[in-house]
Scaffold this active site. Structure first.
Site: not given
Ligand code: WQD
Length: 347
Positions: A128, A153, A157
């Protein structure tokens, strides 16, 4: 093109299901792993409606290490994996970080441990643009510095990319690509599949369509005091089908041995930034609906602007996003109307 089967984890999810369609359209045989924690088994029927082919499906939770091992014993031919399965709600990750580290990191390690047993394998990772935080320069290139994550989150990644990169260093025949998505939006034009947020949508487009359909009273625009043309934050909204097709190009790059290194990173965006108000205007134009919204304060953790430098993906992946924001919003609205009809039929 490989005649072998491709494993798509999270293949019943939003981006996963659209990628399964793109893979099948390219002639790949697909096996899906999904634990249905953030998707519905009905998506399998939607995929079949679109392509006429039903992917094989295994209801497995990738946190179950022995289940992951058994899967690869059952499917010894699988050497190609596109890995979507992960938790992805930024806010939830702040309140429940260990859920995110367990679900997003341990599962990745179990998958890589199985692939590492093979002579050769290829791995496409769903990453992302969140890894960049607020980039210093726009558009954002792949060599922009990865900044301290704004959320667990986003950290999963970043950590995920590092784990894959380190694994690639140990074995030349293990090849991987991390795809850094900007903002995936829209739905397949047939409206057979699309985004199915559970509960109150966190993302802009599903909140807009649910507001227009009457499921939400009004959209809250998080801040109009950003240093942008109209004061609202700017993002690179990429049609989910453009994003899906990029995954096929990335996998084919590795299968055909076109990679420059056995670990590569690509930004996937349109290269164009749009503000929240521009998205609202575009939605009203393509839907014919007047959207109820109010300006409120900024959302914690939001950045001012992000849009991709797409040159690397355009040239190396021979891929370019060719669907517009209007196309994406039109498809999102068509999908929302279908979802409403289905909900009414179910009652
Ligand atoms: C877009 C813009 C909001 C909702 C996140 C994750 C990213 C990826 C995509 C998973 C922002 C504004 C939003 C609303 C609003 N997720 N907004 N009212 O935050 O850019 O990215 O989702 O991979 O990793 O960080 O997307 O859709 O939440 O917000 O005004 O009700 O819309 O402030 O400017 P975001 P988003």
């Amino acid at each position: 093109m490989s005649s072998k089967r491709v494993l798509v984890t999270g293949g019943l999810g939003f981006i996963g299901s659209h990628t399964v369609v793109a893979l099948q359209n390219e002639g790949f045989e697909v096996v899906i792993i999904d634990n249905l924690s953030n998707s519905s088994i009905d998506v399998l029927g939607g995929i079949t409606q679109i392509t006429g082919k039903t992917p094989e499906f295994e209801n497995i939770d990738l946190r179950d290490k022995s289940a992951v091992k058994s899967f690869f014993e059952k499917y010894p031919d699988i050497e190609d994996v596109i890995h979507f399965a992960a938790s992805k709600a930024v806010g939830e990750s702040v309140s429940n970080p260990l859920l995110y580290y367990e679900n997003n990191i341990s599962t990745l390690v179990y998958l890589l441990q199985e692939l590492n047993k093979k002579e050769s394998s290829r791995f496409i990772f769903s990453s992302s643009c969140t890894v960049y935080g607020q980039a210093d320069n726009l558009p954002i290139t792949e060599d922009a510095p990865v900044k301290e994550a704004e959320s667990p989150y986003g950290n999963t990644k970043q950590i995920g990319e590092e784990i894959i990169k380190d694994t690639c260093k140990t074995k030349n025949s293990f090849k991987a690509i991390s795809l850094r998505y900007f903002n995936p939006v829209g739905a397949h034009p047939t409206a057979e599949i699309g985004e199915l947020p559970i509960g109150t949508p966190q993302n802009l487009i599903p909140f807009i369509t649910q507001t227009a359909i009457g499921k939400r009273n009004k959209l809250s625009v998080f801040g109009d005091d950003y240093p942008t043309a109209d004061g609202t934050a700017v993002r690179d909204y990429i049609h989910v089908m453009d994003l899906a097709e990029a995954h096929v190009h990335a996998l084919e790059r590795l299968i055909n041995g076109k990679e420059k290194n056995n670990y590569e990173v690509f930004n996937l965006g349109t290269g164009k930034g749009n503000s929240v108000l521009e998205v609202i205007n575009s939605f009203e134009k393509v839907s014919g609906e007047k959207l109820a919204y109010q300006i409120v304060g900024r959302r914690e953790g939001d950045i001012t602007a992000a849009y991709a430098d797409t040159i690397k993906a355009n040239t190396e992946l021979n891929w370019k996003a060719n669907r517009s924001l209007d196309d994406a919003l039109k498809s999102a609205w068509k999908w929302q109307l279908v979802v409403k009809n289905r909900e009414e039929e179910d009652h």
